[in-house]
Write a protein that holds these residues in place. Structure first.
Motif, PDB file in Angstrom:
ATOM      1  N   GLN A 247      -4.190  -3.422  51.426  1.00 22.71           N
ATOM      2  CA  GLN A 247      -4.707  -4.304  52.465  1.00 22.71           C
ATOM      3  C   GLN A 247      -6.003  -4.976  52.004  1.00 22.71           C
ATOM      4  OE1 GLN A 247      -3.073  -5.088  55.030  1.00 22.71           O
ATOM      5  NE2 GLN A 247      -4.531  -6.141  56.347  1.00 22.71           N
ATOM      6  N   VAL A 248      -6.870  -4.197  51.359  1.00 25.87           N
ATOM      7  CA  VAL A 248      -8.129  -4.750  50.845  1.00 25.87           C
ATOM      8  C   VAL A 248      -7.842  -5.817  49.790  1.00 25.87           C
ATOM      9  CG1 VAL A 248     -10.205  -4.228  49.503  1.00 25.87           C
ATOM     10  CG2 VAL A 248      -9.509  -2.715  51.357  1.00 25.87           C
ATOM     11  N   ALA A 249      -6.871  -5.552  48.903  1.00 24.86           N
ATOM     12  CA  ALA A 249      -6.514  -6.521  47.865  1.00 24.86           C
ATOM     13  C   ALA A 249      -5.998  -7.813  48.496  1.00 24.86           C
ATOM     14  CB  ALA A 249      -5.464  -5.920  46.929  1.00 24.86           C
ATOM     15  N   ALA A 250      -5.193  -7.682  49.573  1.00 25.45           N
ATOM     16  CA  ALA A 250      -4.661  -8.864  50.254  1.00 25.45           C
ATOM     17  C   ALA A 250      -5.794  -9.683  50.882  1.00 25.45           C
ATOM     18  CB  ALA A 250      -3.647  -8.449  51.315  1.00 25.45           C
ATOM     19  N   LEU A 251      -6.753  -8.989  51.515  1.00 23.37           N
ATOM     20  CA  LEU A 251      -7.898  -9.687  52.119  1.00 23.37           C
ATOM     21  C   LEU A 251      -8.749 -10.383  51.062  1.00 23.37           C
ATOM     22  CD1 LEU A 251      -9.028  -7.093  54.821  1.00 23.37           C
ATOM     23  CD2 LEU A 251      -8.030  -9.358  55.232  1.00 23.37           C
ATOM     24  N   GLN A 252      -8.928  -9.736  49.908  1.00 23.49           N
ATOM     25  CA  GLN A 252      -9.696 -10.350  48.830  1.00 23.49           C
ATOM     26  C   GLN A 252      -9.008 -11.612  48.317  1.00 23.49           C
ATOM     27  OE1 GLN A 252     -10.041  -6.975  46.167  1.00 23.49           O
ATOM     28  NE2 GLN A 252     -12.218  -6.732  46.666  1.00 23.49           N
ATOM     29  N   ALA A 253      -7.691 -11.552  48.223  1.00 24.42           N
ATOM     30  CA  ALA A 253      -6.936 -12.734  47.767  1.00 24.42           C
ATOM     31  C   ALA A 253      -7.085 -13.878  48.760  1.00 24.42           C
ATOM     32  CB  ALA A 253      -5.458 -12.367  47.594  1.00 24.42           C
ATOM     33  N   GLU A 254      -7.018 -13.535  50.064  1.00 32.53           N
ATOM     34  CA  GLU A 254      -7.195 -14.564  51.094  1.00 32.53           C
ATOM     35  C   GLU A 254      -8.594 -15.167  51.021  1.00 32.53           C
ATOM     36  OE1 GLU A 254      -6.275 -13.141  54.986  1.00 32.53           O
ATOM     37  OE2 GLU A 254      -4.345 -12.297  54.392  1.00 32.53           O
TER      38      GLU A 254
END
Length: 884
Positions: free
Chosen positions: A741-748
């Protein structure tokens, strides 16, 4: 004339120590150059520096007569090394010491015997001269009694040893007459006498008669116990026995000088005075560097590390002056080891590690030296461009201090280009730096005022805390308060100290904090609290106590240690042994303990290590410690003699001193160490070990903080709670999904930032079209000056790049307000820079409008300030500047 013996350095050192051993002295080992538990010293700088605790009465030695050959470092005048006959950064000080035992009547006859007896040094008495304090009639009479002629005894007011608070007193200095052939002064020169500044009369020994306490009130009171402190420079005495013109022509230095000749290939020692200075610098500095690194200090930009780095760089530059262009110092470490092997075998044993540290630093300095050359070339080019004929002193000092360039080298390069160097400015910067170094150096060489409160108290006190945490019938055998011995004490008294005949309370030592607990009378009433325990001068456990009821000398009390606190401390102490071994296993055998603290709720462990500790290594260390815990290894302790302990492979810590009997803690086959502390019976009692933090705390010293048992569980529980909270904030059903989830938020976020940057760039480009259209003519060329709305200095530079590429004007001045900060940028075309117009000069003239400052290159400069309203004023000032 009596014929001089021929003795080498090892023979001189051994003979001196053997003489005093035969006169009842204990030979003390040469202590580490890095002071232990003494923040007043940067380095051990004399033999007596290791004896301070004995002389000020904090500790009573096993034998009041001691002798040593102590390696020492002094760096207050490094620049003189190589230029004088006897100046060194590292030297050995032979010494004999008496702590409240013998005095003038014994030490003077012994000194004369050692110096003149054919069994020992065998010097010709006619060659020896003695200076003494004029008021010290006892010393004068004793010298006459042993046979010193009147005309060989010289009164000197300077013969009084006093370095601040603590022991002080008259001293006597012994000089050796090397003969007229060594005389460098005219016969009528006022310095041509024993004790003057000359080469003929060589000072070889100083004997200090410590008989006064220099008090904080600046008075001199008789010492409770008179002491003897002496110092004989080994290098100086060896130069006499080897008939060497200076210390450098002895067996302590010549092998290093010969090796340097081989590295040079073209230069030879003894041919050219300037070359000889470089040979001496290299020989001196590599000894110091080798020993300092061997004792755990490492190159850095602070404290001891800065000294090592500076010495190494001076030696490299000295090598370059001798035509040595490749790294060479690391190759000299084995030579240092062989020279000193007789008394310091550890240097050769650790030669590979020491050499690796030196090689790494040499390689790094080569790059730094090249950086210095680039800076110097730029400075020379700029000076020529500006039409100035001088390199300023601050720049010359930066080259010296940061890049290792001697001022002579800078002058040489400058002279080749027709320039001079501001010598006065350089010297001013040098003085400022020396003052800073002096303030950071030895804060106080004094020993502290001698106290005899517990010095003469020698009754036995037994520590039983290894097995018992309660003692039912402990007798008060020593009691003091308010700085005086007493028969009783009550709650109103201050600084209450108590010694019991038997105690379960551990006295702080070896990093383990003291036990705390209660004192209970025969009626079961608590009469006081033990808040700290230290060692008395004769090593009894000295309890610092807070009383709630009277306590009497001779009475008996129940002593109860805080059991749970003690057990937690035990766990953490055993953990330090497990950690110490794991670090050696994972990082290498060179890793050694540099200090520790064992508290109730955590442990702290400092260790020497050159470089970073990777996350992978740290994880391996933690895993290894836990594996020993889960193996449930018995922890056994044994008391034995020191030789047997070493045969067992026990690791000795540099900070500890060991007596005839030592305590060894053995954790199966995993770890064996000298230790007087408390430990668990089995590693399983630790339950769990967790590293909390790791980082650097000084030059080559790393620190690990860790927790065990319930504290380790609590640490992990707190981490788990944080992870649960994070999962809840991310609206993630399972904790294992948090990283995804953190990786997805960082990508966003990255995508959003990318879009934002593109939009800002588009806005900036649109502004640029409008800004760049407004070109103003001035006396010094075309100018574009405008305030724009962009996101800081980065976009101002983008606009400047676009302006330069399109060649839209001679000068560009832009300003922007970003948050609470005002930014200004000035760009100047290459043609105008060649004509003498500099962006740095222009930015300095307009930055005041925004209450800021700035600088930069001739073609681009920037400034920042807090006055947002001043941007328009700055643009007006720019136009005025261009119209001058």
């Amino acid at each position: 004339m009596k014929k001089l013996k021929k003795l080498n350095s090892a023979q001189v050192r051994r003979m001196y120590l053997k003489f005093f051993e035969e006169h009842g002295h204990k030979i003390m080992p040469s202590a580490s150059l890095v002071p232990v538990n003494d923040p007043t010293l940067l380095w051990i700088n004399s033999g007596v520096a290791t004896m301070k605790k004995y002389f000020d009465g904090k500790v009573v030695p096993e034998n009041p007569r001691m002798t040593s050959s102590q390696k020492s470092i002094r760096t207050n005048d490094i620049e003189n090394v190589g230029k004088t006959a006897r100046h060194h950064t590292m030297f050995e000080m032979l010494g004999n010491f008496s702590v409240g035992d013998y005095f003038k009547n014994e030490v003077i006859p012994w000194a004369w015997e050692l110096l003149t007896s054919d069994k020992w040094f065998g010097f010709d008495p006619e060659r020896l001269y003695i200076t003494y304090y004029p008021k010290d009639h006892d010393a004068y009479n004793k010298w006459r009694e042993v046979g010193v002629a009147k005309d060989h005894l010289i009164p000197d007011e300077d013969n009084f040893w006093d370095i601040g608070q603590g022991p002080s007193g008259p001293d006597t200095e012994i000089f050796y007459d090397r003969g007229q052939e060594f005389n460098n002064l005219a016969d009528d020169d006022p310095e041509n006498y024993p004790g003057g500044e000359n080469e003929r009369y060589l000072e070889i020994w100083n004997i200090v008669f410590s008989q006064f306490n220099h008090t904080p009130e600046d008075t001199y009171e008789p010492l409770p116990h008179k002491n003897i402190d002496t110092g004989m420079g080994l290098e100086r005495v060896v130069s006499i026995f080897e008939n060497a013109p200076t210390n450098f022509e002895t067996d302590l230095f010549m092998p290093l000088i010969k090796q340097t000749e081989e590295f040079s290939g073209t230069k030879k020692y003894g041919v050219n005075k300037e070359d000889d200075i470089q040979f001496k610098i290299i020989a001196d500095h590599i000894r110091t560097i080798t020993f300092a690194i061997g004792d755990g200090a490492l190159p850095s930009n602070m404290g001891r590390g800065y000294v090592i780095r500076r010495l190494l760089r001076r030696a490299v530059v000295a090598g370059k002056k001798l035509g040595i262009d490749k790294p060479f110092l690391a190759k000299m470490v084995p030579t240092v080891g062989k020279i000193m092997q007789d008394y310091y075998p550890d240097v050769l044993e650790n030669a590979d590690y020491i050499a690796s540290v030196i090689k790494s630093e040499e390689d790094r300095f080569s790059a730094t030296l090249n950086g210095g050359l680039n800076l110097l070339n730029n400075v020379i080019a700029e000076a020529k461009q500006n039409g100035t004929n001088e390199i300023d002193g601050k720049t010359a000092f930066k080259l010296y201090d940061t890049y290792g360039f001697p001022i002579e080298l800078t002058k040489e390069y400058a002279s080749d280009e027709g320039l001079t160097v501001d010598q006065k400015g350089f010297e001013a910067a040098m003085t400022e730096q020396q003052n800073r170094a002096r303030n950071a150096r030895d804060m106080d060489n004094g020993m502290g005022v001698q106290t005899d409160l517990w010095t003469d108290f020698k009754e036995d006190s037994k520590y039983v805390g290894y097995t018992d945490l309660t003692v039912d019938n402990a007798k008060v055998i020593g009691l003091a308060h308010d700085g005086k011995q007493a028969d009783s004490a009550d709650a109103d008294d201050k600084d209450i100290e108590v010694i019991f005949d038997v105690t379960p309370f551990y006295a702080e030592m070896g990093g383990q904090v003291a036990d705390t607990g209660d004192i209970i009378d025969n009626y079961g009433k608590k009469v006081g609290r033990v808040v700290d325990v230290q060692h008395a001068p004769n090593q009894q456990n000295l309890h610092r106590v807070e009383l709630t009821a009277p306590l009497k000398k001779g009475a008996r009390y129940k002593l109860v240690v805080d059991r749970l606190r003690h057990l937690k401390i035990e766990k953490n102490h055993t953990a330090t042994h497990l950690l110490d071994q794991a670090l050696r296993n994972v990082l290498g055998g060179h890793t050694q303990q540099a200090g520790s603290l064992v508290e109730e709720h955590y442990l702290r462990f400092d260790f020497n290590h050159f470089g970073q500790v990777t996350a992978k290594d740290l994880q391996a260390v933690e895993q290894m410690v836990n594996e020993q815990i889960w193996k449930e290894i018995p922890v056994k302790t044994v008391e034995t003699d020191i030789d047997s302990a070493k045969e067992m492979g026990a690791i000795a810590l540099f900070s500890d001193k060991y007596g005839d009997k030592v305590r060894v803690v053995k954790i199966g086959d995993y770890n064996t160490e000298f230790c007087g502390g408390d430990h668990v019976k089995n590693t399983n009692e630790l339950g769990l070990f967790k590293i909390v933090s790791e980082g650097g705390v000084g030059a080559g010293v790393r620190r690990i903080e860790a927790v065990t048992s319930s504290d380790a569980f609590k640490f992990l529980q707190d981490r788990d709670n944080l992870l649960e909270q994070t999962a809840a904030e991310l609206k993630t059903a399972q904790i294992k999904e948090v990283p995804h989830q953190v990786a997805a938020l960082q990508a966003e976020l990255k995508e959003a930032q990318k879009k934002s940057a593109a939009l800002e760039a588009k806005i900036a480009a649109q502004q640029a079209n409008n800004v760049f259209e407004n070109v103003q003519d001035t006396k010094r060329g075309s100018l574009i000056a405008a305030e724009v709305k962009v996101a800081g200095m980065g976009q101002l530079r983008q606009l400047a790049d676009s302006w330069r590429a399109k060649k839209l004007s001679d000068v560009l001045v832009l300003g922007t307000a970003n948050g609470d900060k005002a930014n200004l940028l000035v760009a100047v075309s290459d043609d105008k820079v060649k004509a003498g117009l500099k962006a740095g000069d222009l930015i300095k003239s307009i930055a005041k409008a925004i209450n800021g400052g700035g600088g930069g290159r001739p073609n681009l400069a920037q400034a920042g300030g807090k006055n947002l309203a001043g941007i328009q004023d700055a643009l007006k000032l720019a136009k005025e500047y261009m119209n001058k």
